[in-house]
Write an enzyme that holds these catalytic residues in place. Sequence first.
Site, PDB file in Angstrom:
ATOM      1  N   ARG A 136      -0.287  -1.615 -10.245  1.00 54.40           N
ATOM      2  CA  ARG A 136       1.020  -0.730 -10.358  1.00 54.40           C
ATOM      3  C   ARG A 136       1.536  -0.728 -11.862  1.00 54.40           C
ATOM      4  O   ARG A 136       1.359  -1.712 -12.434  1.00 54.40           O
ATOM      5  CB  ARG A 136       1.954  -1.407  -9.337  1.00 54.40           C
ATOM      6  CG  ARG A 136       3.484  -0.655  -9.357  1.00 54.40           C
ATOM      7  CD  ARG A 136       3.385   0.591  -8.594  1.00 54.40           C
ATOM      8  NE  ARG A 136       4.627   1.327  -8.070  1.00 54.40           N
ATOM      9  CZ  ARG A 136       4.656   2.364  -7.959  1.00 54.40           C
ATOM     10  NH1 ARG A 136       3.981   3.457  -8.300  1.00 54.40           N
ATOM     11  NH2 ARG A 136       5.737   2.928  -7.483  1.00 54.40           N
TER      12      ARG A 136
ATOM     13  N   THR B 219      -0.240  11.565  -4.752  1.00 54.49           N
ATOM     14  CA  THR B 219      -1.056  10.274  -4.838  1.00 54.49           C
ATOM     15  C   THR B 219      -2.435  10.582  -4.287  1.00 54.49           C
ATOM     16  O   THR B 219      -2.569  11.771  -3.825  1.00 54.49           O
ATOM     17  CB  THR B 219      -0.340   9.196  -4.089  1.00 54.49           C
ATOM     18  OG1 THR B 219       1.025   9.085  -4.701  1.00 54.49           O
ATOM     19  CG2 THR B 219      -0.704   7.903  -3.910  1.00 54.49           C
TER      20      THR B 219
ATOM     21  N   ASP C 192      10.334   5.951  -9.596  1.00 51.14           N
ATOM     22  CA  ASP C 192      10.165   5.161  -8.269  1.00 51.14           C
ATOM     23  C   ASP C 192      11.194   4.034  -8.299  1.00 51.14           C
ATOM     24  O   ASP C 192      11.376   3.084  -7.297  1.00 51.14           O
ATOM     25  CB  ASP C 192       8.661   4.601  -8.177  1.00 51.14           C
ATOM     26  CG  ASP C 192       8.293   5.686  -6.932  1.00 51.14           C
ATOM     27  OD1 ASP C 192       8.695   6.721  -6.515  1.00 51.14           O
ATOM     28  OD2 ASP C 192       7.125   5.457  -6.791  1.00 51.14           O
TER      29      ASP C 192
ATOM     30  N   SER D  59       5.507   3.082  -1.729  1.00 53.09           N
ATOM     31  CA  SER D  59       5.407   3.295  -0.407  1.00 53.09           C
ATOM     32  C   SER D  59       3.800   3.215  -0.114  1.00 53.09           C
ATOM     33  O   SER D  59       3.229   3.338   1.009  1.00 53.09           O
ATOM     34  CB  SER D  59       5.682   4.512   0.173  1.00 53.09           C
ATOM     35  OG  SER D  59       7.212   4.697  -0.135  1.00 53.09           O
TER      36      SER D  59
ATOM     37  N   GLY E 159       1.191  10.780  -0.303  1.00 51.48           N
ATOM     38  CA  GLY E 159       2.368  11.412   0.424  1.00 51.48           C
ATOM     39  C   GLY E 159       3.693  10.932   0.309  1.00 51.48           C
ATOM     40  O   GLY E 159       4.796  10.913   1.053  1.00 51.48           O
TER      41      GLY E 159
END
Length: 561
Positions: A97, A370, A412, A442, A462
């Site tokens: 990430r 994504t 985010d 998520s 999504g």
Amino acid sequence: MKKTILLIALAILGCKPNEKTVEPTGLVTSKAMVVSAREEASKIGSEIMQKGGNAFDAMVATELALAVAYPQAGNIGGGGFMVFRKANGKTGAIDYREKAPLAASKDMFLDKNGNVIEGKSTETALAIGIPGTIAGLFEVNKKYGSMPMSEILKPVIALAEKGVVVTEFQAQSLADYRNTFVKINGPNSLLSKQYKAGDTIKYPALAETLKRIAKNGRDEFYKGETAQQLVAFLSKKGGNTTLEDLNKYEAKWRTPITFQYKDLKITSMSPPSSGGICLNQIMKMIEPYNISEMGQNSTKAIQLITEAERRAYSDRNYFLGDPDFVKLPMAALVNPEYLKSRMSDFTFDKASKSSVIGHGKIQGYESKQTTHYSIVDAAGNAVSVTTTLNDNYGSKIYCDELGFFLNNEMDDFSVKPGVPNLYGLTGNEANSIAPQKRMLSSMSPTIVEKNGKLFMVVGTPGGSTIITSVLQTILNVYEFKMSMQDAVNAPRFHHQWLPDEITFEPNSFSPELLENLKKKGYKVNETNKEIIGEVDAVLVLPNGKLEGGADKRGDNKTVGF
């Protein structure tokens, strides 16, 4: 004796509903499979395995091929998560990430009155988190790969040089964003030009970047010429990314979230992804109910799932963040007694209200932006990967010299507690901005085992709908006895606590069903999102063959052998 035979016959008949043979409707292969957002990427991943590479080699190839063929989400300018299960049953996860730059601060997107400055966390160079993709892929290759990176990169570089044919979906997507690309990158930028379906786009700058990475390794992106060019480019754009930020970036091995649901063992991503924890909470909250008897997408099943989602997302938004920065009440959130108490006020008679249902009481305390791909190799190793730029084409900032888009992942974070982000998700202090911190996600790459054997590899893009799309796909196969392809194609719905509404895929649910839910006090939204996820999944069939589920909602494609 007759009585014994009769009892055995009845017992066999009694088992039959659960043992119903489901005919596959997706592509079936006998050895290995890749399901991804573009055929070109699935093909390259599959060919790597045909040459003797394993699922981890195919992961690297597929991911980098998506950076070429699917620039709206495939990337080297973003990051992601991977969950794996080796053929021997060993599971694990890697977190690559993005991280906040060293110059980031808690209130960096607020004005002097403490209000959020619109667009600053989404469409400026300050929205960019430090990319993790290249670090993650090299880390995976070092630990589990069987082929050298230079070999894996060859077909990807060839794809970038040869070019990729524009599909109908891609032509529409590029047209939708063209004005933004022109505004941000100028009219001569590669993707600012007009393209129609059937055109070929070549990516020479990206090919050169990948050649340098193939030659010089991971450090090319974080310390070499590519790093220097990237920092200079972002500085001109008003960004705050430095060489020190890139030098300091490390991908991180994590222990995934693992839990039981009936006779399934689910392995999904741990924080800074909320995927595994939320899936765990939702599935444990619905487990006591006989959902298969209710029927797929029935009023009762939708109510039950919605109310479990409402409670899990409320907890997500309050408690979860980067575990390296915040102490997370992980055990408490999935404690059976706690989850039982969360559902204690649920009734099929009427809807709960999100304004009343906040986060639980604990003692002492991502849409199409994504992309996901699922891989199983001939030896039985499985890899589930979700990777992102956050929004469609990320920050929309395209570096023509290097050939890729950059993320807008800083959005985010909880830019301001209680203020929704791009996906309408609100957050709290646990997910506030801090230098070097990873933002909450998520993304839910997931692997499912049944009776100790690999059963399913699943995930989706999504935004905030990722968790609910993964959940419904697993339930469609396991509870509602669908084939993998049918499970992926089935209409989906979503609830995320706030806004207090159920989002339904448009024109996919009967007016009677929606009317029944409205009568019980549910707010129905059929217009907000055209697409709820694009699931790419693999199911291991009873005979050991593989069935792919490539979502019909995009260019997703299964390739295998």
